[in-house]
Design a protein around this motif. Sequence first.
Motif, PDB file in Angstrom:
ATOM      1  N   ARG A  96     -37.053  -9.337  -6.319  1.00 48.29           N
ATOM      2  CA  ARG A  96     -37.182 -10.773  -6.561  1.00 48.29           C
ATOM      3  C   ARG A  96     -38.021 -11.457  -5.499  1.00 48.29           C
ATOM      4  O   ARG A  96     -38.921 -12.245  -5.801  1.00 48.29           O
ATOM      5  CB  ARG A  96     -35.793 -11.418  -6.582  1.00 48.29           C
ATOM      6  N   VAL A  97     -37.707 -11.179  -4.243  1.00 47.84           N
ATOM      7  CA  VAL A  97     -38.398 -11.863  -3.144  1.00 47.84           C
ATOM      8  C   VAL A  97     -39.879 -11.479  -3.124  1.00 47.84           C
ATOM      9  O   VAL A  97     -40.760 -12.340  -2.921  1.00 47.84           O
ATOM     10  CB  VAL A  97     -37.717 -11.530  -1.807  1.00 47.84           C
ATOM     11  N   GLY A 100     -41.533 -13.075  -6.263  1.00 51.01           N
ATOM     12  CA  GLY A 100     -41.521 -14.528  -6.124  1.00 51.01           C
ATOM     13  C   GLY A 100     -42.489 -15.020  -5.063  1.00 51.01           C
ATOM     14  O   GLY A 100     -43.193 -16.024  -5.261  1.00 51.01           O
ATOM     15  N   ALA A 101     -42.547 -14.318  -3.931  1.00 52.32           N
ATOM     16  CA  ALA A 101     -43.447 -14.737  -2.854  1.00 52.32           C
ATOM     17  C   ALA A 101     -44.908 -14.653  -3.295  1.00 52.32           C
ATOM     18  O   ALA A 101     -45.725 -15.528  -2.975  1.00 52.32           O
ATOM     19  CB  ALA A 101     -43.216 -13.864  -1.617  1.00 52.32           C
ATOM     20  N   ILE A 104     -45.527 -17.638  -5.560  1.00 51.64           N
ATOM     21  CA  ILE A 104     -45.571 -18.889  -4.798  1.00 51.64           C
ATOM     22  C   ILE A 104     -46.970 -19.074  -4.214  1.00 51.64           C
ATOM     23  O   ILE A 104     -47.558 -20.178  -4.264  1.00 51.64           O
ATOM     24  CB  ILE A 104     -44.511 -18.891  -3.690  1.00 51.64           C
ATOM     25  N   GLY A 150     -42.001 -18.588  -9.018  1.00 48.09           N
ATOM     26  CA  GLY A 150     -41.877 -17.780  -7.807  1.00 48.09           C
ATOM     27  C   GLY A 150     -40.758 -18.261  -6.906  1.00 48.09           C
ATOM     28  O   GLY A 150     -39.982 -17.465  -6.371  1.00 48.09           O
ATOM     29  N   GLY A 151     -40.660 -19.595  -6.732  1.00 45.51           N
ATOM     30  CA  GLY A 151     -39.580 -20.126  -5.895  1.00 45.51           C
ATOM     31  C   GLY A 151     -38.198 -19.828  -6.457  1.00 45.51           C
ATOM     32  O   GLY A 151     -37.274 -19.483  -5.712  1.00 45.51           O
ATOM     33  N   VAL A 154     -37.236 -16.182  -5.811  1.00 43.26           N
ATOM     34  CA  VAL A 154     -36.792 -15.947  -4.437  1.00 43.26           C
ATOM     35  C   VAL A 154     -35.347 -16.397  -4.248  1.00 43.26           C
ATOM     36  O   VAL A 154     -34.538 -15.723  -3.616  1.00 43.26           O
ATOM     37  CB  VAL A 154     -37.727 -16.671  -3.447  1.00 43.26           C
ATOM     38  N   THR A 159     -32.925 -17.205 -13.070  1.00 40.99           N
ATOM     39  CA  THR A 159     -33.790 -16.027 -12.988  1.00 40.99           C
ATOM     40  C   THR A 159     -34.403 -15.625 -14.326  1.00 40.99           C
ATOM     41  O   THR A 159     -35.611 -15.319 -14.381  1.00 40.99           O
ATOM     42  CB  THR A 159     -33.002 -14.848 -12.390  1.00 40.99           C
TER      43      THR A 159
END
Length: 254
Positions: A96-97, A100-101, A104, A150-151, A154, A159
């Motif tokens: 996810r991170v 998502g990053a 973003i 994206g945010g 994270v 989701t």
Amino acid sequence: MATDDRSKSPSGYSDDGFYSTPTSGAGGGAHHFDDGTQSFGKDTTAFNKDTSSFDTSGYTPVDTFGQTAATHRDEEDERKPFGWTGSADLGLLVLRVALGAVFIGHGAQKVFGAFGGPGIDGFARQLAEFGYREEKILAWVTGITELAGGGLLVLGLFTPLAAAGILGVMANVVALKYGGSLFPPDGFRRFLNSNGVEQELAYAAMAFALLFTGPGRAALDYNRSWFRHPLLAGFICFVLAAGATAATLLVFRT
């Protein structure tokens, strides 16, 4: 002269008295079951007619070891039932991170012109060159979808919806780059070259995985209704993503 001694016993058999009279030590006829382990100094009844069973007070049970061994095996076989583990939560958190990053950053490039991005006006001109109508609206929709999606990934919040948004954007990019043909003339060369779609397909696969697995327990979605029913939530959001992709390609592209 032979004599008939059957009358000496209540049942008419010569050895029937053994079962109805107390005995001690060894003795009896052909039906004697005493192995010498009876208690000494007192009489015991080998066979009880009332219960139709033998007196086993002088015997050592032979199945004790078997029962103990079986119990031991049962204790060893007691394994923890399958369930969600912390390793799955860690893997989904990293997925996810990371995804998502990335989005973003892409969203910030399109919306704010950050990190050397084109900004809304520059991205709208690119969409117009690719043959899209209402390019300014599409530029805002795409940029906000990437930035907000994206945010949310994270944070692990909403989701399925966030993953569906990312999946829809990537589906449009793949369709644009790969062309309308299912099997283009250059085949995998278009897939693997520097202008290919392997990166977009990888992002789409990551979003698709999160769409149906959910965010894991290390997320703000934890214990919400769509977290408890990831398949249903994922299917609904997948249909929304497919509809948005089809509308973008069929309605907003010349």
